[in-house]
Design an enzyme around this catalytic site. Structure first.
Site, mmCIF file in Angstrom:
data_model
loop_
_atom_site.group_PDB
_atom_site.id
_atom_site.type_symbol
_atom_site.label_atom_id
_atom_site.label_comp_id
_atom_site.label_asym_id
_atom_site.label_seq_id
_atom_site.Cartn_x
_atom_site.Cartn_y
_atom_site.Cartn_z
ATOM 1 N N ASP A 119 0.831 -1.201 0.000
ATOM 2 C CA ASP A 119 0.000 0.000 0.000
ATOM 3 C C ASP A 119 0.866 1.252 0.000
ATOM 4 O OD1 ASP A 119 -2.267 1.540 0.048
ATOM 5 O OD2 ASP A 119 -2.713 1.195 2.165
ATOM 6 N N ASN A 124 -10.508 -2.520 -6.566
ATOM 7 C CA ASN A 124 -9.655 -1.652 -7.390
ATOM 8 C C ASN A 124 -10.213 -1.422 -8.798
ATOM 9 O OD1 ASN A 124 -6.458 -2.786 -5.984
ATOM 10 N ND2 ASN A 124 -7.741 -1.049 -5.415
HETATM 11 C C1 FPP Z 1 -1.520 0.251 -3.410
HETATM 12 O O1 FPP Z 1 -1.164 1.596 -3.554
HETATM 13 C C2 FPP Z 1 -1.106 -0.547 -4.533
HETATM 14 C C3 FPP Z 1 -1.909 -1.076 -5.484
HETATM 15 C C4 FPP Z 1 -3.370 -0.883 -5.514
HETATM 16 C C5 FPP Z 1 -1.370 -1.859 -6.585
HETATM 17 C C6 FPP Z 1 -0.122 -2.649 -6.285
HETATM 18 C C7 FPP Z 1 0.484 -2.937 -7.591
HETATM 19 C C8 FPP Z 1 1.801 -2.911 -7.893
HETATM 20 C C9 FPP Z 1 2.873 -2.724 -6.897
HETATM 21 C C10 FPP Z 1 2.233 -3.057 -9.309
HETATM 22 C C11 FPP Z 1 1.779 -4.256 -10.071
HETATM 23 C C12 FPP Z 1 1.977 -5.539 -9.376
HETATM 24 C C13 FPP Z 1 2.866 -6.516 -9.715
HETATM 25 C C14 FPP Z 1 2.838 -7.790 -8.958
HETATM 26 C C15 FPP Z 1 3.849 -6.370 -10.773
HETATM 27 P P1 FPP Z 1 -2.324 2.666 -3.629
HETATM 28 O O2 FPP Z 1 -2.469 3.068 -5.045
HETATM 29 O O3 FPP Z 1 -3.527 2.151 -2.955
HETATM 30 O O4 FPP Z 1 -1.672 3.825 -2.792
HETATM 31 P P2 FPP Z 1 -2.433 4.941 -1.971
HETATM 32 O O5 FPP Z 1 -3.173 4.227 -0.886
HETATM 33 O O6 FPP Z 1 -1.306 5.771 -1.452
HETATM 34 O O7 FPP Z 1 -3.309 5.660 -2.941
#
Ligand code: FPP
Length: 247
Positions: A13, A61
């Site tokens: 996250d 998401n």
């Molecule tokens: C959370 O950050 C992250 C995600 C929703 C996506 C995670 C995906 C990756 C790291 C990339 C793709 C995955 C792989 C396995 C290659 P957020 O966007 O919720 O952050 P925030 O809470 O600060 O908005």
């Protein structure tokens, strides 16, 4: 770090906030996040962790702006292609949980190809939770078992913890020993609700792009300091040295 979890699960996250803090588009945070995925996968392999499960995309998401969803799918496809060699050379088996039918066709095909190519690998199982929600997983499992009852294959009383676990997306994978969530949020957010029943929780204040080797090691050291009692008293549980896990 004298006690390595057998199964580490991570809620990655804080990509968006990492980017926003720098006045960059959110997607740059996700790009950085992929680099962290790469580092963490390799580090978990060298530590001898047998199962690593990453929450990469939740069923919720899908509700994000279309360009962010598309960018995340693009990053995933790119990761699967560019990392296949690394997965093979580290003998990592790729596994997927979640409602994969909802994923775009090209992603599903790339995933299926990577799962197939790595199926005989035995050093670590990397499970990606994609289009995953735990309530959805539990409901799909109930529907499947109800169908088997209706077909006369099993009786309602046959449904015990073992049968239920074996019908979940995570069939064959032991429950996580340690769950790490980054970015300071202290929630489970519909991740592995059944499987986390006795899991140790660790919350890191770092945003996922900043989650590094030291922070991973700190989480594992903290795990080693905890005593897992599984509902028993501390006198009843064996010493850490005798408890499951690997050294
Ligand atoms: C959370 O950050 C992250 C995600 C929703 C996506 C995670 C995906 C990756 C790291 C990339 C793709 C995955 C792989 C396995 C290659 P957020 O966007 O919720 O952050 P925030 O809470 O600060 O908005």
């Amino acid at each position: 770090m004298d006690h390595i979890p057998q199964h580490l699960a991570i809620i990655m996250d804080g990509n968006g906030r990492w980017a926003q803090k720098r006045h960059l588009p959110r997607i740059v945070g996700h790009q950085k996040g992929v680099e962290t995925v790469r580092r963490v996968v390799e580090e978990c392999c060298s530590l001898g962790i047998k199962h690593l499960t990453l929450y990469a995309f939740s069923s919720e998401n899908w509700g994000r702006p279309a360009d962010e969803v598309a960018a995340l799918m693009g990053l995933l496809a790119k990761y699967l292609t560019s990392e296949l060699k690394m997965l093979l050379s580290n003998r990592v088996r790729l596994n997927v949980i979640g409602e994969t039918a909802k994923l775009p066709d090209n992603i599903r095909q790339t995933l299926e190809g990577a799962v197939e190519r790595t199926r005989d690998n035995d050093s670590m199982t990397l499970t990606l939770a994609l289009s995953y929600g735990a309530r959805d997983e539990i409901l799909r499992t109930c529907q499947q078992l109800a169908g088997r009852v209706a077909a006369g294959e099993i009786a309602p009383s046959d449904i015990d913890e073992e049968l239920f676990s074996d019908a979940l997306d995570t069939a064959g994978i032991p429950d996580p020993d340690l769950l790490v969530r980054t970015s300071g949020e202290m929630r489970i957010s519909n991740f592995l609700l059944w499987q986390l029943a006795y899991t140790e929780l660790y919350f890191s204040n770092k945003f996922w792009p900043d989650f590094d080797r030291d922070e991973l090691h700190e989480a594992i050291r903290e795990f080693g300091r905890r005593q897992r009692r599984f509902g028993l008293t501390s006198e009843q549980v064996p010493d850490k040295a005798e408890q499951g896990g690997h050294h």
